[in-house]
Design a protein around this motif. Structure first.
Motif, PDB file in Angstrom:
ATOM      1  N   THR A  60     -37.234  26.250  -9.621  1.00 53.54           N
ATOM      2  CA  THR A  60     -36.752  27.304 -10.522  1.00 53.54           C
ATOM      3  C   THR A  60     -35.502  26.907 -11.313  1.00 53.54           C
ATOM      4  N   THR A  61     -34.783  25.904 -10.821  1.00 52.93           N
ATOM      5  CA  THR A  61     -33.516  25.562 -11.463  1.00 52.93           C
ATOM      6  C   THR A  61     -33.299  24.056 -11.481  1.00 52.93           C
ATOM      7  N   ALA A  62     -32.824  23.530 -12.603  1.00 57.83           N
ATOM      8  CA  ALA A  62     -32.434  22.121 -12.665  1.00 57.83           C
ATOM      9  C   ALA A  62     -30.938  22.053 -12.952  1.00 57.83           C
ATOM     10  N   ILE A  63     -30.232  21.249 -12.149  1.00 54.55           N
ATOM     11  CA  ILE A  63     -28.784  21.151 -12.306  1.00 54.55           C
ATOM     12  C   ILE A  63     -28.411  19.771 -12.834  1.00 54.55           C
ATOM     13  N   PHE A  64     -27.593  19.729 -13.855  1.00 54.09           N
ATOM     14  CA  PHE A  64     -27.130  18.457 -14.422  1.00 54.09           C
ATOM     15  C   PHE A  64     -25.681  18.229 -14.019  1.00 54.09           C
ATOM     16  N   ASP A  65     -25.358  16.949 -13.749  1.00 48.86           N
ATOM     17  CA  ASP A  65     -24.036  16.672 -13.184  1.00 48.86           C
ATOM     18  C   ASP A  65     -22.905  16.696 -14.201  1.00 48.86           C
ATOM     19  N   ASP A  66     -23.202  16.669 -15.484  1.00 50.13           N
ATOM     20  CA  ASP A  66     -22.122  16.719 -16.459  1.00 50.13           C
ATOM     21  C   ASP A  66     -22.219  17.986 -17.283  1.00 50.13           C
ATOM     22  N   GLU A  67     -21.178  18.236 -18.064  1.00 42.41           N
ATOM     23  CA  GLU A  67     -21.247  19.415 -18.910  1.00 42.41           C
ATOM     24  C   GLU A  67     -22.209  19.145 -20.059  1.00 42.41           C
ATOM     25  N   LEU A  68     -23.208  19.999 -20.206  1.00 43.41           N
ATOM     26  CA  LEU A  68     -24.174  19.860 -21.293  1.00 43.41           C
ATOM     27  C   LEU A  68     -23.640  20.599 -22.508  1.00 43.41           C
ATOM     28  N   SER A  69     -23.956  20.082 -23.694  1.00 44.37           N
ATOM     29  CA  SER A  69     -23.575  20.822 -24.896  1.00 44.37           C
ATOM     30  C   SER A  69     -24.520  22.021 -24.990  1.00 44.37           C
ATOM     31  N   PRO A  70     -24.098  23.085 -25.680  1.00 44.36           N
ATOM     32  CA  PRO A  70     -24.974  24.246 -25.803  1.00 44.36           C
ATOM     33  C   PRO A  70     -26.361  23.875 -26.331  1.00 44.36           C
ATOM     34  N   ASP A  86     -25.382  23.355 -15.672  1.00 46.64           N
ATOM     35  CA  ASP A  86     -24.601  22.122 -15.593  1.00 46.64           C
ATOM     36  C   ASP A  86     -23.478  22.283 -14.564  1.00 46.64           C
ATOM     37  N   ARG A  87     -22.762  21.191 -14.370  1.00 42.69           N
ATOM     38  CA  ARG A  87     -21.756  21.178 -13.319  1.00 42.69           C
ATOM     39  C   ARG A  87     -20.727  22.301 -13.486  1.00 42.69           C
ATOM     40  N   THR A  88     -20.287  22.486 -14.736  1.00 44.36           N
ATOM     41  CA  THR A  88     -19.296  23.518 -15.018  1.00 44.36           C
ATOM     42  C   THR A  88     -19.820  24.902 -14.646  1.00 44.36           C
ATOM     43  N   ASN A  89     -21.029  25.164 -15.097  1.00 42.97           N
ATOM     44  CA  ASN A  89     -21.694  26.420 -14.834  1.00 42.97           C
ATOM     45  C   ASN A  89     -21.782  26.697 -13.329  1.00 42.97           C
ATOM     46  N   LEU A  90     -22.152  25.660 -12.600  1.00 41.03           N
ATOM     47  CA  LEU A  90     -22.309  25.777 -11.156  1.00 41.03           C
ATOM     48  C   LEU A  90     -20.969  26.097 -10.492  1.00 41.03           C
ATOM     49  N   ILE A  91     -19.937  25.382 -10.907  1.00 41.40           N
ATOM     50  CA  ILE A  91     -18.617  25.609 -10.319  1.00 41.40           C
ATOM     51  C   ILE A  91     -18.106  27.012 -10.665  1.00 41.40           C
ATOM     52  N   LEU A  92     -18.320  27.419 -11.911  1.00 40.67           N
ATOM     53  CA  LEU A  92     -17.904  28.771 -12.308  1.00 40.67           C
ATOM     54  C   LEU A  92     -18.620  29.821 -11.469  1.00 40.67           C
ATOM     55  N   LEU A 116     -18.997  30.691 -22.189  1.00 39.46           N
ATOM     56  CA  LEU A 116     -20.098  31.399 -22.839  1.00 39.46           C
ATOM     57  C   LEU A 116     -20.013  31.376 -24.359  1.00 39.46           C
ATOM     58  N   LEU A 117     -18.805  31.482 -24.874  1.00 41.01           N
ATOM     59  CA  LEU A 117     -18.606  31.662 -26.318  1.00 41.01           C
ATOM     60  C   LEU A 117     -19.410  30.691 -27.195  1.00 41.01           C
ATOM     61  N   LYS A 239     -13.630  16.156 -11.781  1.00 38.66           N
ATOM     62  CA  LYS A 239     -14.365  16.814 -12.855  1.00 38.66           C
ATOM     63  C   LYS A 239     -14.311  18.338 -12.761  1.00 38.66           C
ATOM     64  N   LEU A 240     -13.153  18.872 -12.434  1.00 39.35           N
ATOM     65  CA  LEU A 240     -13.014  20.323 -12.444  1.00 39.35           C
ATOM     66  C   LEU A 240     -13.095  20.774 -13.902  1.00 39.35           C
ATOM     67  N   PRO A 241     -13.910  21.780 -14.189  1.00 38.59           N
ATOM     68  CA  PRO A 241     -14.054  22.202 -15.581  1.00 38.59           C
ATOM     69  C   PRO A 241     -12.702  22.510 -16.217  1.00 38.59           C
TER      70      PRO A 241
END
Ligand code: GDP
Length: 373
Positions: A60-70, A86-92, A116-117, A239-241
Motif C-alpha cells: 500500500t505504501t512505498a517509502i523513499f529515503d530522500d526528499e522527493l520533489s513535489p 519520502d523520508r521527510t514525510n515519514l519523520i513529520l 505541504l505548501l 538528514k533531519l528535515p
C-alpha cells in the motif's frame, strides 16, 4: 563496498523509522546512480521492478529515503499507484503522532504546512485526475490559489504562536535561577530517556523506537546534596528535515544554554562512530560545541564488537565484558574530555557515573559562586 554499507545503513534507519510510524517493511530496493532521475527519482528498470513487486504483494505504501520533489512524488504515484512517502514525510508523521505539548504540536504543524505548501498543486492535479479532469481546470486553479493562501496564513499564524511560546520559555529558563544546567544530548534511541529516568527516578517515556522523546523534559536532580537541572532533548538524527531543524530551535536552545552536556552514545549500534560525528555536527551548527562534555558510552551490556578470526577471513560478533579500567584503555576512553562507560538499563558503573557528573557539576557551581562553596 563502502557505498553499499552506507546505503544499507540508511535503509536500516529508514526501516526503523517506518516501524516507529507503525508500518511493516516488506522489501528494500537499492539503486546505484550518479544522480537521481529528475522525473521519477529512480530509473525506469528499477521502477518496473518495484511496480511488479507492489502489484504482486498488494503493497500500500512505498517509502523513499530522500526528499522527493513535489513533481517526482506525483509522477511516481502515477506509476506505482500506491501511497508515496519520502523520508521527510515519514519523520513529520512520526513527530505528529508523538508531539505531546502544545509547543511541539505547533512546531510539527508548522513543519507539515511548510512541507505541504509546494505540493498543493500536485495534490490538485491528482484530484482532478480522479474526477476525470473535465471542466475542472478553471475553478481548480483558483482553488489551488485559495488553498495556498489559507496555508500561508496558517503558517504566519503558527510562526507567531511559536515566537510567543519561545519568549515564554526564555523567561522560564531565566527563572530557573542559578542552578547548573545539564543537558542530555545524543543520537536518537541511544538511551537518553532511560538514563534520565534512572538519574532522576522519574518516569519519562522510553521505548525502542526512534523519537520516543519529542518534548524536552526538565527535572531537578540531586546528587550528593548538589541540586542541578537535567534536560532530556530530542534525539538527533542524520538528514533531519530542514523544516524540523528550524522549528526545533526552541528545543535546541535548551542545549545552547546548558552548562554541561552529557553526550550519550549507543555503543551496541554498529555505526555509533557516525552517530557521534553527526551529533557533533549539530552541536557545531547550533553553536554549542565549546561546552564541557562528558561522553557517556551507554549499552555496554549489549556491546558486541566484530572480531576478526586468526585466518583473517571470518569476522564474528563477540560479547565482551570489560572492567571500567579496561574500557578506559580503549580509544573511546581516550576521547577529549571525560568518558564513562555504563549500562543505563542494568545500572552498570552507575556510582562512577554519578561521581563524574557530581564532580563536573560541582566544578561549574564553584566557578560560578566562588564565595558560596
Ligand atoms: P532515547 O531515544 O535516546 O531517549 O532512548 P531511550 O531511552 O528511549 O532508549 C531506547 C532503547 O534503548 C530502549 O528500548 C531502551 O530500553 C534501550 N536501552 C537504553 N539503555 C540501554 C542499555 O544500557 N542497554 C541496553 N541493552 N538497552 C538500553
Amino acid at each position: 563496498q563502502q557505498n553499499e554499507d552506507k546505503s544499507n545503513e540508511y535503509l536500516d534507519e529508514l526501516e526503523f523509522l517506518a516501524y516507529t510510524a507503525g508500518g511493516e517493511v516488506y522489501k528494500r530496493f537499492v539503486q546505484k546512480m550518479t544522480a537521481p532521475n529528475p522525473k521519477t527519482f529512480i530509473g525506469k528498470g528499477k521502477m518496473e521492478e518495484v511496480q511488479a513487486y507492489i502489484a504482486q504483494h498488494g503493497i500500500t505504501t512505498a517509502i523513499f529515503d530522500d526528499e522527493l520533489s513535489p513533481a517526482q512524488q506525483k509522477n511516481i504515484e502515477k506509476i506505482l499507484e500506491c501511497k508515496i512517502i519520502d523520508r521527510t514525510n515519514l519523520i513529520l508523521d512520526i513527530f505528529a503522532q508523538r508531539a505531546q505539548t502544545s509547543y511541539a504540536r505547533t512546531q510539527v504543524e508548522l513543519a507539515q504546512y511548510e512541507y505541504l505548501l509546494p505540493r498543493l498543486a500536485g495534490m490538485w492535479t491528482h484530484l482532478e485526475r480522479q474526477k476525470g479532469g473535465i471542466g475542472m481546470r478553471g475553478p481548480g486553479e483558483t482553488e489551488i490559489e485559495t488553498d495556498r493562501r489559507i496555508v500561508r496564513d496558517r503558517i504566519t499564524l503558527l510562526k507567531q504562536k511559536i515566537k510567543k511560546i519561545d519568549k515564554q520559555m526564555e523567561v522560564q529558563r531565566g527563572n530557573r535561577g542559578a542552578l547548573v544546567r545539564v543537558a542530555l544530548v545524543g543520537y536518537t534511541n541511544v538511551g537518553k530517556s532511560t538514563l534520565m529516568n534512572v538519574i532522576s527516578k522519574s518516569d519519562v517515556f522510553a521505548e525502542n523506537k526512534l523519537f520516543a522523546t519529542l518534548d524536552t523534559t526538565v527535572r531537578k536532580v540531586v546528587i550528593g546534596n548538589l541540586p542541578f537541572l537535567l534536560t532530556d532533548t530530542v534525539g538527533f538524527i542524520r538528514k533531519l528535515p530542514t523544516q524540523l531543524v528550524d522549528s526545533f530551535k526552541g528545543t535546541l536552545d535548551e542545549v545552547r544554554e546548558a552548562d554541561l552536556l552529557l553526550h550519550v552514545v549507543d555503543i551496541s549500534h554498529e555505526s555509533f562512530e557516525d552517530h557521534i560525528a553527526s551529533v557533533g555536527k549539530t552541536l557545531d551548527e547550533i553553536g554549542a560545541s565549546d561546552k564541557p562534555v562528558i561522553m557517556v558510552f551507554n549499552k555496554i551490556d549489549a556491546y558486541e564488537p566484530e572480531v576478526i578470526d586468526e585466518d583473517d577471513l571470518i569476522t564474528e560478533k563477540t560479547e565482551v565484558h570489560y572492567t571500567l579500567d579496561e574500557w578506559k584503555k580503549t580509544w573511546m576512553g581516550r576521547v577529549d574530555g571525560d568518558a564513562i562507560f555504563i549500562s543505563a538499563l542494568q545500572k552498570e558503573n552507575f556510582d562512577e557515573f554519578r561521581k563524574l557528573v557530581y564532580d563536573k557539576v560541582r566544578d561549574i557551581h564553584v566557578t560560578r559562586f566562588p564565595y558560596n562553596s
